[in-house]
Design an enzyme around this catalytic site. Structure first.
Site, PDB file in Angstrom:
ATOM      1  N   GLU A   1       6.002 -11.626   4.043  1.00 43.53           N
ATOM      2  CA  GLU A   1       6.326 -11.194   2.676  1.00 43.53           C
ATOM      3  C   GLU A   1       7.553 -10.280   2.674  1.00 43.53           C
ATOM      4  OE1 GLU A   1       2.694  -9.581   1.118  1.00 43.53           O
ATOM      5  OE2 GLU A   1       1.694 -11.524   1.175  1.00 43.53           O
TER       6      GLU A   1
ATOM      7  N   GLU B   1      -1.289 -18.576   3.380  1.00 44.92           N
ATOM      8  CA  GLU B   1      -2.451 -17.832   2.912  1.00 44.92           C
ATOM      9  C   GLU B   1      -2.907 -18.392   1.583  1.00 44.92           C
ATOM     10  OE1 GLU B   1      -1.654 -13.661   2.553  1.00 44.92           O
ATOM     11  OE2 GLU B   1      -0.850 -13.478   4.583  1.00 44.92           O
TER      12      GLU B   1
END
Length: 460
Positions: A115, A225
């Site tokens: 991220e 994810e």
């Protein structure tokens, strides 16, 4: 609209028609984190063949050696700056964390940061350099064919839960949970006239369309994810056991059926479930602590709606419970509890005598584990019979080893005794589920394009 975050990696090339797989993320913000050996035993019991780690914990990688499990390791964000500024630093990282473990540990991908674009300011130039330096180090080590950048995946974090929660009722719950929808309930893309039955496919296709916009057509997508929390606070009424079970069960079936997406039907979209364990040490709302499929003791948070022998995550282990000594327990307290179990507790401790099957390993943790479990089983696993003043815990990992068969064991999925047995993990890296970023409408597409421009720079 979707919470979607880019994650860049160097990966083994994969053909577009390869069957999709289900993997799991292993976060370690757990107050009583199982040992690496216990983690691997759970992975084997659940037929999990793909895992993603958030770092390169040595003990975990050693425990995964010779299992065949495919491992994605990660460059933590706090190391990106050094690696992105120095080819030598990148080479040293690869030597320490990859070369020292392959081929025994089946490392198939390196995730470079997590991220990054949403958590680190002005990180794009450093990220690109880090990717190139890591790849150069793999080439120099002749590992670029096993772990390489050509044919790289674009990896996305996709969370329909957040889409649903923040849509103000626009997104129906069934559409987020991958429930089958009748044709009149499907969403229709007005530009392409493609019909969508769930948020997951819509997000993946949004990334594919963004790549097409940049003339990128040969990069497959892997979802790094995705999941649904099983518990939330008063502001999270749909974070429930039933919804978590429904979403993850439907997702696993959807992925393994090689359904693909409306834009690319039949194309594999392999996905890593977030996550293996509930992480009770995570900060934020209650939901942040409750994305796991299992509690730290290996007991399932819920039983997935899956059937079929050998199917990933389809094994119900709720009745396969054992009592073991805690890894960090005080040795004097363990000895006292062991003495009680073998005395007043009326446990038959003769298998622990020298020359008997359970004498080795000859240490208080191993002997206490045998005695605690024997007491737990003879008391029919009654509540409170696996405590021993706080030095014992329940697990679904069978502690039997070699010819030492523990009471309650079926003889399957037994633990292999080695130096890492019952050793605590030193892995304390936080995992990457972040709820603070949401992309809607044009801002979502812009984020996709920014990420893909970085990917273009790397591939070129």
């Amino acid at each position: 609209m979707s919470l979607l975050v880019f994650l860049f990696l160097l990966a083994v090339s994969v053909s577009a028609d390869e069957d999709a797989f289900i993997g799991v993320n292993i976060g370690t913000d757990v107050s009583d984190m199982p040992s690496p050996t216990q983690v691997v035993a759970l992975l084997k019991a659940q037929n999990i063949q793909h895992v993603r780690l958030y770092d390169t914990d040595r003990a975990m990688l050693l425990a995964l050696a010779n299992t065949g499990i495919r491992v994605t390791v990660s460059v933590p964000n706090d190391q990106l700056l050094g690696i992105g500024q120095s080819n030598a630093t990148a080479a040293n990282w690869v030597t320490r964390n990859v070369i020292s473990h392959v081929p025994a540990t089946n490392i198939t991908a390196i995730a470079v940061g997590s991220e990054v674009l949403t958590t680190l300011a002005n990180a794009a130039p450093v990220l690109v350099s880090a990717l190139k330096f890591i790849h150069s180090a793999l080439v120099a080590s002749n590992l670029d064919r096993q772990i390489k950048s050509s044919g790289s995946y674009l990896m996305l974090n996709v969370y329909p839960y957040y889409d649903y929660m923040r849509s103000n009722g626009v997104i129906p719950l069934d559409y987020a949970l991958l429930h089958p929808l009748p044709p009149n309930k499907e969403a229709v893309d007005t530009n392409t006239l493609l019909h969508y039955t769930n948020v997951f496919d819509a997000v993946v296709d949004a990334a594919y369309f963004a790549m097409s916009y940049l003339n990128i057509t040969n990069v497959p997508i892997v979802v790094t994810e995705s999941g649904w929390p099983s518990k939330g606070d008063s502001s999270e009424p749909d974070a429930t056991l039933d919804n978590a079970n429904t979403y993850n069960s439907n997702l696993i079936r959807h992925v393994r059926n090689n359904t693909g997406t409306p834009k690319h039907p039949g194309m594999a979209v392999s996905t890593y479930i977030y996550e293996l364990y509930n992480e009770d040490l995570r900060s934020g709302p209650v939901s942040e602590k409750n994305w796991g499929l299992f509690n730290a003791n290996g007991v399932p948070v819920y039983i997935l709606h899956l059937i079929g022998a050998g199917t990933v995550l389809a094994n119900d282990t709720t009745n396969q419970t054992f009592c073991v000594a805690k890894n960090n327990a005080d040795s004097k307290m363990l000895q006292a509890a062991l003495d009680w179990a073998c005395g007043p507790g009326k446990v038959d401790c003769s298998p622990l005598l020298q020359g008997q099957p359970c004498y080795d390993p000859d240490n208080v943790v191993a002997h206490a584990t045998y005695a605690f479990n024997a007491y737990f089983q003879q008391m029919a696993k009654s509540p409170g019979t696996c405590d021993f003043k706080g030095v014992a815990t329940i697990t679904t990992t069978d502690p039997s080893h070699g010819s030492c068969i523990f009471p309650g064991s079926t003889g399957k999925n037994r633990t292999r005794v080695n130096e890492t047995l019952l050793a605590p993990s030193s892995n304390t890296t936080s995992s990457g589920c972040l709820s603070g970023y949401y992309y809607g409408g044009g801002s979502f597409r812009s984020s996709v394009i920014v990420g893909l421009q970085l990917l273009t720079a790397v591939l070129l």
